[in-house]
Design a protein around this motif. Structure first.
Motif, PDB file in Angstrom:
ATOM      1  N   GLU A 170      -8.740  15.898   2.094  1.00 45.76           N
ATOM      2  CA  GLU A 170      -9.710  14.794   2.132  1.00 45.76           C
ATOM      3  C   GLU A 170      -9.854  14.150   0.753  1.00 45.76           C
ATOM      4  N   GLN A 171      -9.914  15.012  -0.275  1.00 48.50           N
ATOM      5  CA  GLN A 171     -10.023  14.498  -1.647  1.00 48.50           C
ATOM      6  C   GLN A 171      -8.745  13.748  -2.047  1.00 48.50           C
ATOM      7  N   PHE A 172      -7.635  14.264  -1.612  1.00 41.77           N
ATOM      8  CA  PHE A 172      -6.345  13.620  -1.878  1.00 41.77           C
ATOM      9  C   PHE A 172      -6.344  12.199  -1.296  1.00 41.77           C
ATOM     10  N   PHE A 173      -6.882  12.063  -0.084  1.00 39.02           N
ATOM     11  CA  PHE A 173      -6.981  10.737   0.532  1.00 39.02           C
ATOM     12  C   PHE A 173      -7.965   9.839  -0.226  1.00 39.02           C
ATOM     13  N   ASP A 174      -9.081  10.449  -0.694  1.00 39.08           N
ATOM     14  CA  ASP A 174     -10.048   9.658  -1.481  1.00 39.08           C
ATOM     15  C   ASP A 174      -9.359   9.081  -2.718  1.00 39.08           C
ATOM     16  N   TYR A 175      -8.623   9.928  -3.383  1.00 38.03           N
ATOM     17  CA  TYR A 175      -7.921   9.497  -4.600  1.00 38.03           C
ATOM     18  C   TYR A 175      -6.912   8.391  -4.275  1.00 38.03           C
ATOM     19  N   ALA A 176      -6.208   8.590  -3.161  1.00 45.05           N
ATOM     20  CA  ALA A 176      -5.191   7.597  -2.768  1.00 45.05           C
ATOM     21  C   ALA A 176      -5.847   6.245  -2.513  1.00 45.05           C
ATOM     22  N   GLU A 177      -7.050   6.284  -1.959  1.00 47.95           N
ATOM     23  CA  GLU A 177      -7.773   5.043  -1.683  1.00 47.95           C
ATOM     24  C   GLU A 177      -8.120   4.341  -3.000  1.00 47.95           C
ATOM     25  N   ARG A 178      -8.553   5.135  -3.962  1.00 46.37           N
ATOM     26  CA  ARG A 178      -8.869   4.568  -5.289  1.00 46.37           C
ATOM     27  C   ARG A 178      -7.619   3.944  -5.905  1.00 46.37           C
ATOM     28  N   ILE A 179      -6.517   4.669  -5.757  1.00 48.93           N
ATOM     29  CA  ILE A 179      -5.249   4.200  -6.349  1.00 48.93           C
ATOM     30  C   ILE A 179      -4.813   2.888  -5.696  1.00 48.93           C
ATOM     31  N   ALA A 180      -4.895   2.855  -4.345  1.00 51.20           N
ATOM     32  CA  ALA A 180      -4.477   1.635  -3.631  1.00 51.20           C
ATOM     33  C   ALA A 180      -5.351   0.453  -4.032  1.00 51.20           C
ATOM     34  N   GLY A 181      -6.632   0.726  -4.217  1.00 49.39           N
ATOM     35  CA  GLY A 181      -7.556  -0.337  -4.596  1.00 49.39           C
ATOM     36  C   GLY A 181      -7.284  -0.850  -5.994  1.00 49.39           C
ATOM     37  N   ARG A 186       1.098  -2.869  -7.384  1.00 52.72           N
ATOM     38  CA  ARG A 186       2.100  -2.526  -8.407  1.00 52.72           C
ATOM     39  C   ARG A 186       2.687  -1.140  -8.169  1.00 52.72           C
ATOM     40  N   TYR A 187       1.891  -0.259  -7.667  1.00 58.10           N
ATOM     41  CA  TYR A 187       2.357   1.091  -7.363  1.00 58.10           C
ATOM     42  C   TYR A 187       1.593   1.646  -6.170  1.00 58.10           C
ATOM     43  N   THR A 188       2.131   2.687  -5.587  1.00 57.24           N
ATOM     44  CA  THR A 188       1.504   3.300  -4.419  1.00 57.24           C
ATOM     45  C   THR A 188       1.106   4.736  -4.757  1.00 57.24           C
ATOM     46  N   ALA A 189       0.346   5.364  -3.863  1.00 55.23           N
ATOM     47  CA  ALA A 189      -0.167   6.699  -4.172  1.00 55.23           C
ATOM     48  C   ALA A 189       0.790   7.813  -3.782  1.00 55.23           C
ATOM     49  N   PHE A 190       1.248   7.799  -2.518  1.00 56.51           N
ATOM     50  CA  PHE A 190       2.100   8.898  -2.047  1.00 56.51           C
ATOM     51  C   PHE A 190       2.972   8.428  -0.885  1.00 56.51           C
ATOM     52  N   MET A 191       3.928   9.260  -0.511  1.00 55.60           N
ATOM     53  CA  MET A 191       4.833   8.925   0.591  1.00 55.60           C
ATOM     54  C   MET A 191       4.141   9.260   1.912  1.00 55.60           C
ATOM     55  N   GLY A 238      -1.944  -0.259   1.633  1.00 56.24           N
ATOM     56  CA  GLY A 238      -0.771  -0.234   0.745  1.00 56.24           C
ATOM     57  C   GLY A 238      -0.752   0.974  -0.173  1.00 56.24           C
ATOM     58  N   ALA A 239      -1.397   2.064   0.271  1.00 56.76           N
ATOM     59  CA  ALA A 239      -1.383   3.278  -0.558  1.00 56.76           C
ATOM     60  C   ALA A 239      -0.060   4.008  -0.488  1.00 56.76           C
ATOM     61  N   MET A 240       0.766   3.632   0.476  1.00 54.17           N
ATOM     62  CA  MET A 240       2.068   4.271   0.632  1.00 54.17           C
ATOM     63  C   MET A 240       3.140   3.193   0.805  1.00 54.17           C
ATOM     64  N   PRO A 241       4.366   3.472   0.338  1.00 56.52           N
ATOM     65  CA  PRO A 241       5.448   2.518   0.596  1.00 56.52           C
ATOM     66  C   PRO A 241       5.625   2.375   2.108  1.00 56.52           C
ATOM     67  N   LYS A 242       5.740   1.152   2.585  1.00 58.67           N
ATOM     68  CA  LYS A 242       5.799   0.926   4.041  1.00 58.67           C
ATOM     69  C   LYS A 242       6.919   1.735   4.700  1.00 58.67           C
ATOM     70  N   GLU A 243       8.093   1.733   4.072  1.00 58.65           N
ATOM     71  CA  GLU A 243       9.236   2.398   4.703  1.00 58.65           C
ATOM     72  C   GLU A 243       9.110   3.916   4.713  1.00 58.65           C
TER      73      GLU A 243
END
Lengths: 429, 343
Positions: A170-181, A186-191, A238-243
């Motif tokens: 859950e925390q990992f997803f929270d962080y990913a949300e911050r990163i995407a925002g 310019r960059y994504t959080a995780f695959m 856009g927290a992850m590369p689409k492909e």
């Protein structure tokens, strides 16, 4: 020899104890040893181990054969069917399960009652077979633990504290949300890669995968639905590369190019990053893997099995124990990014030396080794989660994450599909 | 040894070019058939008349066929028969399986994944085949002209053919991905507001894979047409030109009828290839066959069903046989069309 061998691999299920070889106390004879793709890179190491063994036991002659990785399991199966299994053979999780279930492997706990304490508990327990008492059917060999790596520059850029990595899904997803925002594309959080994330993420979130009888999947829970909903939101942001929803083969490349915050989860891939992308390597921070409610990582070791109908059980068992002993596993670990499954090996100072605390590879070694000490099987992918089950679940998750299907329906359909496959598999047994 | 045989053994020395009577005691009804039929039984049933050659037996020709025959039986016929047998069992990789009759076929026909894959395969064929019949012909007509530097273009068009499908797939992946060449250019030109999901939407993925298949097949079939066009007499074009026919009229009235048999061949071959498509989808859309597996074709499904130790070999074999039947239908259709054309 029992009917087991005569029937090849087709018979004798549940009869692993039958035909167990008896030790004579005389370590002698000619044995064959098969490894998986260790030549030519590790020829000197393996030959050195063999030579030292033959020196210790002059009556033993070890014939080493190395087989390429492609089609390794298929070759093993063909040899098993033809009765030509080597005396000591390198097995991965799949091939161990396959040969063990069909009673092709010797019970090494019976051959060697005192050896159990030499290995990391999680590793030793991995080679027990359900319904086959306390038997252990292979010696654990080298292992690769799960770790967390991230680009500390991008981490900080997203306003996150570099020294506080996520510890739960859950925390990992929270962080990913911050990163995407913060990234602005310019960059994504995780695959995304649901295949790589499941069932691990669910286990870490406390989602049960199977019922107690292990004859039905029971992951259709609110937590699993929450996982899909969060993944869907992150994917849309856009927290992850689409492909990466369908392909995950360029993680090292994207991480190396500075387009991904969370990098390789395996210490081995760090070596590639170091070689191909020194800049990204320099920005890499290593932390313990996200373990969530489990609190520990799973353990997947390579192993050495002993053929049940070997003519030289003493020589084969002693040799397998020799290859997997502490000093030999440590020496191997110093040549390549792997870790010992041997408790004494893991206690070697080499795995506790953090150096200056800045080199990612050194840190990965110490973090990984520390995690291995408490690794448990409950974090492993259950054997019932076969390729077909995984594929079916992943397909439903992809629909859910893309929004083609409601999250609740996606999890429900995934469970139905998985149970249908499991029922068919049970029916065929 | 009777007299007839002895005479035949002696005959070549005295008169090697004289046709001999048949070994049959029944006389030939007329000299002409005797002259035609006599040498065949002599070669087949009696020792060679040339003293310098070893004796031949009737089975000698078959001996030459044997190596090829063994290979065909071992690597084509037996695998096929084995697949049929497997399709009637519930076999897995390490389990011979029990006989289940037509259960696998029944299961396939009631499996939505099978029908999705079948529809995808047929749609693939329906789109790709006409393109691969017409576009390479147009290309061949263009590069057929003998102008300076045309060799370069011919080679350039053929290059994708010799490139491996994996390399081709990877190149197109970088062209079509969300941050790839096409999307970047479109975004820079403000033609799109967000990336086109070429690889992450099942329908778009199927279209992308079709584009790759067509692109890779262009050069291959172009060579077929170049060979066919080389056989069209130039006098026909000259005569038509004298009669005032323009380029389009010449193409429709001379070129098309002349290369029609080749068009049917290309149609059949490309139909078979289209039904076997796997690599393009695997490379572009990953191992699930696009999101949700929506772009899976029949070969893709066969692999997915039969893969791994828990893979269902028997069920995969049944789908393979169904794919074979589908291919057979389209091949026979092509054959029927070509027969109709000949008549």
């Amino acid at each position: 020899m029992s009917v087991t061998a005569a029937c090849g691999v087709g018979g004798a299920e549940g009869s692993a104890a039958e035909g167990q070889p008896k030790r004579t106390g005389k370590v002698s004879g000619q044995i064959t040893f098969r490894t998986l793709q260790l030549k030519p890179n590790f020829t000197a190491y393996v030959q050195g181990v063999i030579d030292a063994f033959e020196k210790k036991y002059p009556d033993v002659k070890v014939t080493w054969e190395d087989v390429p990785g492609d089609g390794y399991n298929e070759k093993l199966v063909a040899d098993a069917q033809a009765g030509g299994l080597p005396d000591v053979v390198n097995l991965n999780t799949d091939s161990f399960q396959l040969l063990g279930d069909r009673g092709m492997l010797a019970d090494v706990a019976e051959l060697d009652p005192k050896v159990a304490k030499e290995y990391v508990p999680g590793a030793w327990d991995q080679y027990k077979l359900p319904g086959k008492r306390d038997g252990v059917y292979a010696y654990p060999w080298y292992v690769t633990p799960e770790i967390l790596t991230y680009n500390k520059e991008l981490f900080a850029d997203a306003g996150l504290d570099v020294n506080k990595p996520p510890t739960s899904v859950e925390q990992f997803f929270d962080y990913a949300e911050r990163i995407a925002g913060a990234s602005g594309g310019r960059y994504t959080a995780f695959m995304a890669d649901p295949k790589g994330r499941l069932p691990g993420d669910w286990q870490k979130m406390g989602v049960p995968i199977l019922n107690k009888e292990k004859n039905a999947f029971v992951f259709d829970t609110p937590k699993a639905v929450e996982w899909v909903q969060r993944m869907k939101k992150l994917y849309a942001m856009g927290a992850m590369p689409k492909e990466s929803l369908t392909k995950a083969d360029d993680l090292a490349q994207l991480y190396g190019a500075g387009k991904l915050v969370f990098g390789p989860g395996s210490p081995g891939i760090l070596k590639d990053v170091k070689r191909n992308s020194p800049a990204a390597y320099g920005k890499t921070q290593v932390a313990k893997a996200v373990t969530g409610k489990l609190g520990h990582i799973g353990i997947y070791t390579q192993s050495l099995g002993v053929r049940k109908d070997t003519k030289h059980p003493d020589a084969a068992a002693e040799f397998a124990k020799w290859v997997t002993n502490g000093p030999n596993q440590v020496a191997f670990s110093k040549q390549v990014t792997i870790y010992p499954s041997n408790a004494k090996g893991l206690a070697d100072p080499y795995f506790a030396d953090q150096g200056d605390g800045k080199d990612p590879e050194t840190m990965a070694r110490t973090v990984g080794a520390e995690e291995l000490k408490s690794a448990q099987l409950d974090a492993n992918t259950p054997v019932e989660w076969t390729t077909q089950v995984g594929d079916a679940v992943v397909r439903e998750m992809q629909k859910g994450i893309r929004g083609e299907e409601d999250a609740t329906a996606a999890v429900k359909n995934a469970q139905e599909a998985a149970n249908k496959i499991l029922a068919q598999q049970k029916k065929r047994q | 040894m009777d007299d007839t045989v002895r005479r035949r053994e002696e005959a070549p020395i005295a008169a090697p070019h004289v046709p001999e009577p048949a070994p049959s005691p029944v006389p030939a009804p007329s000299p002409a058939p005797a002259a035609l039929t006599a040498p065949a039984p002599r070669r087949a049933k009696s020792p060679d008349t040339d003293p310098g050659l070893p004796h031949r037996r009737w089975w000698t020709p078959y001996l030459f066929l044997l190596p090829g025959l063994v290979m065909v039986v071992l690597f084509s016929l037996w695998p096929f028969v084995n697949t049929v047998i497997l399709s009637l069992t519930d076999a897995q990789i390490l389990k011979g399986g029990r006989f289940v009759g037509l259960e696998n076929y029944g299961r396939a026909l009631g499996d939505p994944d099978f029908w999705t894959a079948t529809v995808n395969s047929v749609v693939y064929l329906a789109v790709v085949v006409p393109c691969l019949v017409l576009l390479p012909l147009a290309l061949a007509v263009l590069v057929q002209r003998k102008i300076p530097g045309i060799g370069f273009f011919r080679s350039a068009f053929y290059t994708p053919v010799i490139a491996s499908a994996v390399v081709v797939g990877l190149i197109w992946q970088w062209v079509l991905r969300s941050d790839g060449l096409v999307n970047t250019v479109f975004e820079k030109l403000h033609l799109i507001s967000g990336p086109v999901p070429f690889l992450t939407d099942s329908t778009m993925l199927l279209v992308s894979a079709m584009i790759v298949t067509i692109w890779k097949g262009l050069g291959y079939y172009m060579v077929f047409y170049l060979a066919a066009l080389g056989n069209v007499p130039t006098s026909l074009y000259e005569a038509a030109a004298l009669d005032g026919a323009g380029a389009v009229r010449r193409f429709l009235s001379i070129t098309i009828p002349s290369v029609k048999p080749m068009m049917l061949l290309v149609g059949t071959l490309s139909a078979i290839s289209a039904l076997r498509v796997f690599t393009e989808i695997y490379i572009l859309g990953g191992e699930s066959g696009g999101p949700g597996g929506g772009a899976r074709t029949l070969p893709f499904l066969i692999r997915q069903v039969g893969l791994g130790f828990a893979g269902e070999t028997g069920y995969a074999a049944a789908i393979s046989i169904l794919l074979f039947l589908l291919t057979l239908v389209f091949s026979l259709l092509g054959h029927r069309l070509s027969k109709g054309d000949e008549r």
